[in-house]
Scaffold this active site. Sequence first.
Site, PDB file in Angstrom:
ATOM      1  N   SER A 116       0.825  -1.217   0.000  1.00 17.21           N
ATOM      2  CA  SER A 116       0.000   0.000   0.000  1.00 17.21           C
ATOM      3  C   SER A 116       0.852   1.257   0.000  1.00 17.21           C
ATOM      4  O   SER A 116       1.962   1.270   0.536  1.00 17.21           O
ATOM      5  CB  SER A 116      -0.905   0.002   1.241  1.00 17.21           C
ATOM      6  N   TYR A 140      -1.492   0.340  10.141  1.00 18.09           N
ATOM      7  CA  TYR A 140      -1.798  -0.455   8.935  1.00 18.09           C
ATOM      8  C   TYR A 140      -0.624  -0.351   7.948  1.00 18.09           C
ATOM      9  O   TYR A 140      -0.097  -1.357   7.479  1.00 18.09           O
ATOM     10  CB  TYR A 140      -3.087   0.053   8.291  1.00 18.09           C
ATOM     11  N   LYS A 144       2.348  -3.194   6.536  1.00 19.82           N
ATOM     12  CA  LYS A 144       2.695  -3.438   5.131  1.00 19.82           C
ATOM     13  C   LYS A 144       4.211  -3.306   4.932  1.00 19.82           C
ATOM     14  O   LYS A 144       4.844  -4.105   4.244  1.00 19.82           O
ATOM     15  CB  LYS A 144       1.955  -2.450   4.219  1.00 19.82           C
TER      16      LYS A 144
HETATM   17  C1  WQD Z   1     -10.029   9.019   1.156  1.00 25.11           C
HETATM   18  C2  WQD Z   1     -10.411  10.481   1.359  1.00 25.11           C
HETATM   19  C3  WQD Z   1     -10.635  11.059   3.683  1.00 25.11           C
HETATM   20  C4  WQD Z   1     -14.180   8.520   4.341  1.00 25.11           C
HETATM   21  C5  WQD Z   1      -6.705   4.426   3.064  1.00 25.11           C
HETATM   22  C6  WQD Z   1      -5.484   3.661   3.489  1.00 25.11           C
HETATM   23  C7  WQD Z   1      -4.703   3.262   2.271  1.00 25.11           C
HETATM   24  C8  WQD Z   1      -5.573   2.539   1.295  1.00 25.11           C
HETATM   25  C9  WQD Z   1      -6.800   3.345   0.947  1.00 25.11           C
HETATM   26  C10 WQD Z   1      -5.474   0.124   1.313  1.00 25.11           C
HETATM   27  C11 WQD Z   1      -9.649  11.133   2.521  1.00 25.11           C
HETATM   28  C12 WQD Z   1     -11.976  11.202   2.964  1.00 25.11           C
HETATM   29  C13 WQD Z   1     -13.096   9.157   3.761  1.00 25.11           C
HETATM   30  C14 WQD Z   1     -15.288   9.296   4.805  1.00 25.11           C
HETATM   31  C15 WQD Z   1     -14.169  11.290   4.069  1.00 25.11           C
HETATM   32  N1  WQD Z   1      -6.001   1.276   1.777  1.00 25.11           N
HETATM   33  N2  WQD Z   1     -13.094  10.514   3.620  1.00 25.11           N
HETATM   34  N3  WQD Z   1     -15.230  10.658   4.647  1.00 25.11           N
HETATM   35  O1  WQD Z   1      -7.302   7.350   3.938  1.00 25.11           O
HETATM   36  O2  WQD Z   1      -6.740   7.875   1.496  1.00 25.11           O
HETATM   37  O3  WQD Z   1      -6.311   5.604   2.408  1.00 25.11           O
HETATM   38  O4  WQD Z   1      -7.465   3.624   2.174  1.00 25.11           O
HETATM   39  O5  WQD Z   1      -4.515  -0.001   0.640  1.00 25.11           O
HETATM   40  O6  WQD Z   1      -3.654   2.440   2.655  1.00 25.11           O
HETATM   41  O7  WQD Z   1      -4.682   4.477   4.276  1.00 25.11           O
HETATM   42  O8  WQD Z   1      -8.635   6.348   2.027  1.00 25.11           O
HETATM   43  O9  WQD Z   1     -11.029   6.188   1.531  1.00 25.11           O
HETATM   44  O10 WQD Z   1     -10.293   6.406   3.961  1.00 25.11           O
HETATM   45  O11 WQD Z   1     -10.123   8.362   2.442  1.00 25.11           O
HETATM   46  O12 WQD Z   1     -14.146  12.537   3.943  1.00 25.11           O
HETATM   47  O13 WQD Z   1     -16.297   8.770   5.354  1.00 25.11           O
HETATM   48  O14 WQD Z   1     -11.784  10.560   1.715  1.00 25.11           O
HETATM   49  O15 WQD Z   1     -10.460  12.133   4.604  1.00 25.11           O
HETATM   50  O16 WQD Z   1      -9.410  12.492   2.170  1.00 25.11           O
HETATM   51  P1  WQD Z   1      -7.223   6.904   2.519  1.00 25.11           P
HETATM   52  P2  WQD Z   1     -10.086   6.752   2.532  1.00 25.11           P
END
Ligand code: WQD
Length: 324
Positions: A116, A140, A144
């Site tokens: 990741s 997490y 990885k």
């Molecule tokens: C994306 C954007 C949030 C949910 C994580 C892991 C990464 C990978 C992908 C596996 C951010 C915003 C999110 C919500 C929101 N996983 N958000 N409201 O944090 O970029 O990455 O998942 O490989 O390793 O770290 O993904 O989808 O959680 O967030 O505003 O209910 O959406 O703040 O800007 P993230 P995410």
Amino acid sequence: MKILVAGGAGYIGSHVVFELIDQGHDVTIFDDMSLGSEKNIDPRANFVKGSTMAESDLDSVCQDRFDCMLHFAAWKAAGESMTNPGKYAKNNLNGTINLINACDKYDIEYFVFSSSAAVYGMPEYLPLDEMHPLNPGNYYGATKLMVEKNLEWFSELKGMKYASLRYFNAAGYDVQGRITGLEKNPQNLIPITMEVACGIKDDMKVFGNDYSTEDGTGVRDYIHVNDLAVAHVNALDYLVNNNKDLLVNLGAGKGHSVLSVIEKTEEVTGKAVQFEVVDRRNGDPDTIISISELANDLINWTPIHSDLDTLIRSTWQVYKEYVR
Ligand code: WQD
């Protein structure tokens, strides 16, 4: 080749299984079904229910000699890893070490690992390339990175060649519509937005709108799971043909903000997505965007389904069946 896919009934693993079988490989899915869905299982694959935490399960499934192991069987909620690190240590670390030991014990020569972009942590520059410092900001991502270090040692000491594929934000659903299982209790933006669109959830939170981005909300690099699946098959070919380890980013090289995802979802679904802007989530960077030139050079890979419209439309094709 004969391939064992740990977590092959899960969201990403199932897409890779379909692609592997489309490309002519003989695949066995090994999954404990804690997160996997029956609806995701490719009927052409063999299926063995089992856990990476049970060495006896691995001994049993590995009686059937495999050439390669692909590993998707891990927890992936970054936020949860900070409040329940034990769960992540147990599954993401112990479980993976069991898989690596099984490969050593049963002469499985190639290991393709679902890593990741979380291994990079807070970006020091953008776009993120594979030379970026490794400083995970959550447990997490740390799991990885720890696995990647173990794979380096087993490659050095035992000759097991590995591919570590650093995904950015995996999203979308099979453009052929073959995979229809919803993620259980999703933590990522696009499935959460879809749950609101189809009425599974009443509303959602937008974590901050004061980032230094065009509309103030977080920007991420969303990569379609079909594109990821092709990269896994190409990576396996690379290991076999070069007998060298591989470590590459897998991203689309383009960012989309939270609000643009919500707007596109409302456009595609015709549904209103209720949201409330709340404080930032700890550790969230403003923008994360990849550069995947290395993957293009080494495994001849270019994403073709990762435009926002396809990401959202392919997801809605699945979620619309669950409209309440
Ligand atoms: C994306 C954007 C949030 C949910 C994580 C892991 C990464 C990978 C992908 C596996 C951010 C915003 C999110 C919500 C929101 N996983 N958000 N409201 O944090 O970029 O990455 O998942 O490989 O390793 O770290 O993904 O989808 O959680 O967030 O505003 O209910 O959406 O703040 O800007 P993230 P995410």
